[in-house]
Design a protein around this motif. Structure first.
Motif, PDB file in Angstrom:
ATOM      1  N   PHE A   4       1.063  -1.087   0.078  1.00  0.00           N
ATOM      2  CA  PHE A   4       0.076  -0.071  -0.208  1.00  0.00           C
ATOM      3  C   PHE A   4       1.211   1.369  -0.282  1.00  0.00           C
ATOM      4  CE2 PHE A   4      -2.332   3.023   2.450  1.00  0.00           C
ATOM      5  CZ  PHE A   4      -3.632   3.253   1.461  1.00  0.00           C
ATOM      6  N   ILE A   5       2.401   1.143   0.459  1.00  0.00           N
ATOM      7  CA  ILE A   5       2.981   2.599   0.886  1.00  0.00           C
ATOM      8  C   ILE A   5       3.869   2.810  -1.101  1.00  0.00           C
ATOM      9  CG2 ILE A   5       5.345   3.235   1.664  1.00  0.00           C
ATOM     10  CD1 ILE A   5       4.310   1.877   4.011  1.00  0.00           C
ATOM     11  N   TYR A   6       3.550   1.515  -1.676  1.00  0.00           N
ATOM     12  CA  TYR A   6       4.708   1.602  -2.876  1.00  0.00           C
ATOM     13  C   TYR A   6       3.504   1.909  -3.180  1.00  0.00           C
ATOM     14  CZ  TYR A   6       8.204  -0.774  -0.598  1.00  0.00           C
ATOM     15  OH  TYR A   6       9.214  -1.593  -0.480  1.00  0.00           O
ATOM     16  N   LEU A   7       2.509   1.557  -3.712  1.00  0.00           N
ATOM     17  CA  LEU A   7       1.087   2.006  -4.564  1.00  0.00           C
ATOM     18  C   LEU A   7       1.663   4.334  -4.035  1.00  0.00           C
ATOM     19  CD1 LEU A   7      -0.413   1.834  -6.220  1.00  0.00           C
ATOM     20  CD2 LEU A   7      -2.939   1.052  -4.734  1.00  0.00           C
ATOM     21  N   LEU A   8       0.834   3.958  -2.676  1.00  0.00           N
ATOM     22  CA  LEU A   8       1.003   5.766  -3.116  1.00  0.00           C
ATOM     23  C   LEU A   8       2.328   6.832  -2.574  1.00  0.00           C
ATOM     24  CD1 LEU A   8      -0.420   5.254   0.591  1.00  0.00           C
ATOM     25  CD2 LEU A   8      -1.533   6.285  -0.889  1.00  0.00           C
TER      26      LEU A   8
END
Length: 137
Positions: A4-8
């Motif tokens: 999720f952090i990488y997506l953001l």
């Protein structure tokens, strides 16, 4: 959670690319026509920042997000391979109007025809993987 952090981070990168006009075909065209400093400024800033960050990683032995040591492996510095690769990359960039980062930014911005470029970029990468060991070093 990391995914999720990488997506953001990817979304933030895409928004930055789009808002800075680094994904703009017109800005890329201007750069290749030597009509504007805009893209050279963006690329130069990225290279400068990369040099500083690489120096800091080496100097302070900064670890990866996984806690592992970041290693910099020296590469073969053959001029011909970089010249040939740079020409192929530059021709593809000029023909497509986008390099790899902005290609995905353009998909996110709703420019569906860039999907054709992405398909052929992936195909080219796959073919390179097949012939890589047979190429001169």
């Amino acid at each position: 959670m990391r995914t999720f952090i990488y997506l953001l981070i990817g979304i933030l990168f895409g928004i930055t690319m789009f808002k800075s006009e680094a994904a703009s075909w017109f800005r890329i065209y201007e750069m290749f026509q030597m009509q504007s400093f805009h893209m050279y400024g963006i690329i130069g800033s990225a290279v400068g920042l990369g040099v500083v960050i690489t120096y800091l990683i080496k100097r302070f032995k900064i670890k990866s997000a996984y806690g592992e040591e970041i290693k910099f492996i020296p590469k073969n510095k053959s001029v011909s391979r970089y010249l040939f690769g740079g020409i192929i990359f530059g021709l593809g960039w000029a023909l497509a109007g986008a390099c790899p980062g902005p290609m995905f930014t353009l998909v996110g911005a709703g420019f569906a025809p860039i999907l054709i470029v992405i398909v052929f970029a992936v195909l080219g990468t796959f073919l390179y993987g097949i012939v890589r060991d047979k190429l001169p070093h």
